[in-house]
Design a protein around this motif. Structure first.
Motif, PDB file in Angstrom:
ATOM      1  N   GLY A   1      43.718   1.565  80.372  1.00 15.42           N
ATOM      2  CA  GLY A   1      42.442   0.883  80.558  1.00 15.42           C
ATOM      3  C   GLY A   1      41.476   1.698  81.394  1.00 15.42           C
ATOM      4  O   GLY A   1      40.287   1.822  81.063  1.00 15.42           O
ATOM      5  N   VAL A   2      41.963   2.276  82.489  1.00 24.04           N
ATOM      6  CA  VAL A   2      41.098   3.085  83.354  1.00 24.04           C
ATOM      7  C   VAL A   2      40.693   4.374  82.647  1.00 24.04           C
ATOM      8  O   VAL A   2      39.562   4.855  82.807  1.00 24.04           O
ATOM      9  N   VAL A   3      41.592   4.934  81.837  1.00 31.05           N
ATOM     10  CA  VAL A   3      41.236   6.140  81.067  1.00 31.05           C
ATOM     11  C   VAL A   3      40.089   5.835  80.104  1.00 31.05           C
ATOM     12  O   VAL A   3      39.128   6.612  79.990  1.00 31.05           O
ATOM     13  N   ILE A   4      40.173   4.699  79.398  1.00 32.38           N
ATOM     14  CA  ILE A   4      39.087   4.317  78.488  1.00 32.38           C
ATOM     15  C   ILE A   4      37.768   4.220  79.246  1.00 32.38           C
ATOM     16  O   ILE A   4      36.742   4.768  78.833  1.00 32.38           O
ATOM     17  N   GLY A   5      37.784   3.513  80.368  1.00 30.82           N
ATOM     18  CA  GLY A   5      36.565   3.329  81.135  1.00 30.82           C
ATOM     19  C   GLY A   5      35.986   4.635  81.648  1.00 30.82           C
ATOM     20  O   GLY A   5      34.767   4.844  81.615  1.00 30.82           O
ATOM     21  N   THR A   6      36.838   5.532  82.118  1.00 31.69           N
ATOM     22  CA  THR A   6      36.347   6.799  82.666  1.00 31.69           C
ATOM     23  C   THR A   6      35.755   7.687  81.585  1.00 31.69           C
ATOM     24  O   THR A   6      34.727   8.351  81.792  1.00 31.69           O
ATOM     25  N   LEU A   7      36.360   7.689  80.410  1.00 31.87           N
ATOM     26  CA  LEU A   7      35.814   8.493  79.315  1.00 31.87           C
ATOM     27  C   LEU A   7      34.502   7.912  78.800  1.00 31.87           C
ATOM     28  O   LEU A   7      33.583   8.664  78.431  1.00 31.87           O
ATOM     29  N   LEU A   8      34.380   6.594  78.779  1.00 35.22           N
ATOM     30  CA  LEU A   8      33.101   5.986  78.412  1.00 35.22           C
ATOM     31  C   LEU A   8      32.022   6.337  79.434  1.00 35.22           C
ATOM     32  O   LEU A   8      30.850   6.520  79.089  1.00 35.22           O
ATOM     33  N   THR A   9      32.423   6.430  80.694  1.00 35.77           N
ATOM     34  CA  THR A   9      31.484   6.844  81.733  1.00 35.77           C
ATOM     35  C   THR A   9      31.040   8.290  81.523  1.00 35.77           C
ATOM     36  O   THR A   9      29.854   8.612  81.622  1.00 35.77           O
ATOM     37  N   ALA A  10      31.988   9.151  81.228  1.00 38.57           N
ATOM     38  CA  ALA A  10      31.677  10.572  81.051  1.00 38.57           C
ATOM     39  C   ALA A  10      30.719  10.810  79.893  1.00 38.57           C
ATOM     40  O   ALA A  10      29.896  11.733  79.927  1.00 38.57           O
ATOM     41  N   THR A  11      30.796   9.991  78.856  1.00 37.47           N
ATOM     42  CA  THR A  11      29.912  10.151  77.698  1.00 37.47           C
ATOM     43  C   THR A  11      28.626   9.339  77.818  1.00 37.47           C
ATOM     44  O   THR A  11      27.865   9.232  76.859  1.00 37.47           O
ATOM     45  N   ASN A  12      28.387   8.724  78.984  1.00 36.15           N
ATOM     46  CA  ASN A  12      27.148   7.992  79.254  1.00 36.15           C
ATOM     47  C   ASN A  12      26.968   6.775  78.350  1.00 36.15           C
ATOM     48  O   ASN A  12      25.843   6.310  78.117  1.00 36.15           O
ATOM     49  N   THR A  13      28.055   6.229  77.848  1.00 41.99           N
ATOM     50  CA  THR A  13      27.972   5.120  76.906  1.00 41.99           C
ATOM     51  C   THR A  13      27.410   3.861  77.550  1.00 41.99           C
ATOM     52  O   THR A  13      26.598   3.146  76.943  1.00 41.99           O
ATOM     53  N   LEU A  14      27.825   3.564  78.778  1.00 37.74           N
ATOM     54  CA  LEU A  14      27.359   2.352  79.449  1.00 37.74           C
ATOM     55  C   LEU A  14      25.836   2.333  79.561  1.00 37.74           C
ATOM     56  O   LEU A  14      25.177   1.348  79.216  1.00 37.74           O
ATOM     57  N   HIS A  15      25.275   3.422  80.035  1.00 38.63           N
ATOM     58  CA  HIS A  15      23.828   3.473  80.231  1.00 38.63           C
ATOM     59  C   HIS A  15      23.095   3.342  78.897  1.00 38.63           C
ATOM     60  O   HIS A  15      22.054   2.669  78.805  1.00 38.63           O
TER      61      HIS A  15
END
Length: 450
Positions: free
Chosen positions: A72-86
């Motif tokens: 779960g944390v890996v998914i979240g961190t990779l989504l962060t790295a690709t700027n998906t949230l923003h």
């Protein structure tokens, strides 16, 4: 040993854990270990029995949630790295408009991006929230602060794959699909109701005053484009629907398995994919493949390394809470505590809420309070006369109550949103407490319905 002494030693152990963590500034891992060891020795398990209980409880929890939290944390961190949230937030703002931005933030953060660690979500979203808050009138910054609180923290505790939701579900042996469906049923309305209630409170009782509740330097500062502060820059962007697919695929598979169990229809070969560990692994693998499409390999590997570093403390705390639960079970406290709950003057779910609320007020950490409460309640959760998933949700609800100056998130929130301490109490503390109080009736309502 008499029941009174068993309860007395339990109280001493719990109070001791709280004192060590809050007043003596002992790291939580040592506080939980010392408290569990004392409880085992004081209740007659002996040195070998206590050691065995500590190891067994830790190992059982790791087997239940170790891979789930890590993926779960890996998914979240990779989504962060690709700027998906923003990118998702910007797209939602374009669709719903700026007037609805606080509700958009609260709903999206509490349901879609719960896998991203709460501190990271705050760092990523606070600049955008401050910039947009300035466009919403004199109470705009306060509304955006409440939205961040309602979104980030509600998602953390209620909605899988939030790390606190995963940890509590594992400690109480709640099927992850069941935790996801029930948690979403509580978390989403809680976020919406919190924003509606918080907006009303800002009009009169709280009386937001930018002159005293916001820092002048921050109000006058040019926020730029509000883009998140991050050292990773994506080389290019994938279509947004593809970028969020790791979360969508993971939750869809988990929900499919939960619905199949609820309605008793066979999934055949697909059943393997709907197993929570496999579903989370698929999501993490997909997130990794997509990140490799837009980022250099060394940045993707660095993101995975950060994820493992963030997952470690949660895993250790969860395991040690499992140790506490095992000691309680082995010592005979299970029946005594169950009887105490059964003869209480309040409904069991309300007592569960109170335990978690007191732990949060004392410890200052939502995750630690929820995990510790779940560890204490795990041995008796099945004997309280209510579905165990509701015990988990009640503990998570109580763990939201009254954040204050002992919380690291409190000070991060103040700094990133440019608020005074008074303003932080008015936004973060009030909104969190409101979410806690509003979510409890929803949990109690589910008890009536199910």
């Amino acid at each position: 040993m008499s029941d009174a002494w068993l309860l007395a030693h339990t109280g001493i152990a719990i109070v001791g854990i709280v004192v060590m963590i809050t007043w003596l500034k002992t790291p939580p891992i040592f506080g939980l270990l010392i408290g569990a060891t004392y409880l085992g020795l004081a209740t007659g398990l002996g040195a070998s029995g206590t050691t065995e209980a500590l190891a067994t409880g830790f190992g059982d929890v790791m087997a239940e949630i170790g891979m789930l939290i890590t993926f779960g944390v890996v998914i979240g961190t990779l989504l962060t790295a690709t700027n998906t949230l923003h990118r998702v937030l910007e797209r939602l703002l374009g669709v719903f408009g700026e007037k609805r931005v606080p509700m958009v933030f609260a709903v999206s953060l509490s349901t879609v991006f719960t896998s991203i660690y709460s501190d990271v979500v705050l760092v990523l979203t606070a600049p955008l929230a401050r910039r947009l808050g300035g466009r919403l009138g004199s109470r705009g910054v306060a509304l955006m602060g409440g939205a961040l609180t309602a979104g980030i923290e509600v998602g953390l505790v209620f909605v899988v794959p939030g790390v606190a939701a995963l940890a509590v579900a594992g400690l109480l042996h709640v099927p992850l699909g069941e935790m996801f469906l029930y948690g979403l049923a509580v978390g989403l309305p809680t976020a919406v109701l919190t924003m509606l209630g918080f907006a009303l409170l800002l009009r009169r009782p709280l009386r937001w005053n930018p002159a005293t509740d916001e820092l002048v330097a921050d109000r006058d500062h040019d926020e730029g484009d509000g883009s998140p502060a991050t050292t990773t820059t994506a080389v290019r962007h994938l279509p947004l629907s593809l970028s969020v697919s790791p979360v969508v695929v993971t939750l869809a598979l988990i929900a499919l398995g939960a619905l199949a169990n609820a309605f008793r229809f066979p999934l055949g070969p697909v059943a393997l994919l709907s197993e929570p560990v496999i579903a989370m692994a698929i999501g993490a693998g997909l997130a990794h493949l997509l990140a490799r499409r837009v980022l250099p390999a060394h940045e993707v590997n660095a993101a995975v390394g950060r994820a493992l570093a963030m997952a470690g403390p949660i895993l250790v705390l969860s395991g040690l809470s499992g140790s506490v639960a095992e000691v309680i079970g082995k010592s005979g406290l299970r029946d005594v505590l169950a009887g105490s709950f059964g003869t209480g003057f309040l409904p069991p779910l309300v007592l569960v809420w109170l335990i978690a609320a007191v732990l949060h007020i004392a410890m200052g950490s939502i995750s630690i309070a929820a995990i510790t409460a779940a560890g204490i309640l795990a041995p008796i959760a099945g004997s309280l006369g209510v579905p165990v998933v509701l015990v988990a949700l009640a503990a998570c609800s109580g763990a939201l109550f009254l954040p204050h100056v002992s919380s690291n998130f409190f000070w991060m929130f103040q700094s990133l949103l440019g608020l005074t301490t008074k303003g932080t109490f008015k936004t973060h503390t009030v909104a969190m407490s409101l979410a806690s109080v509003l979510s409890l009736p929803l949990v109690l309502l589910l008890d009536v319905v199910v």
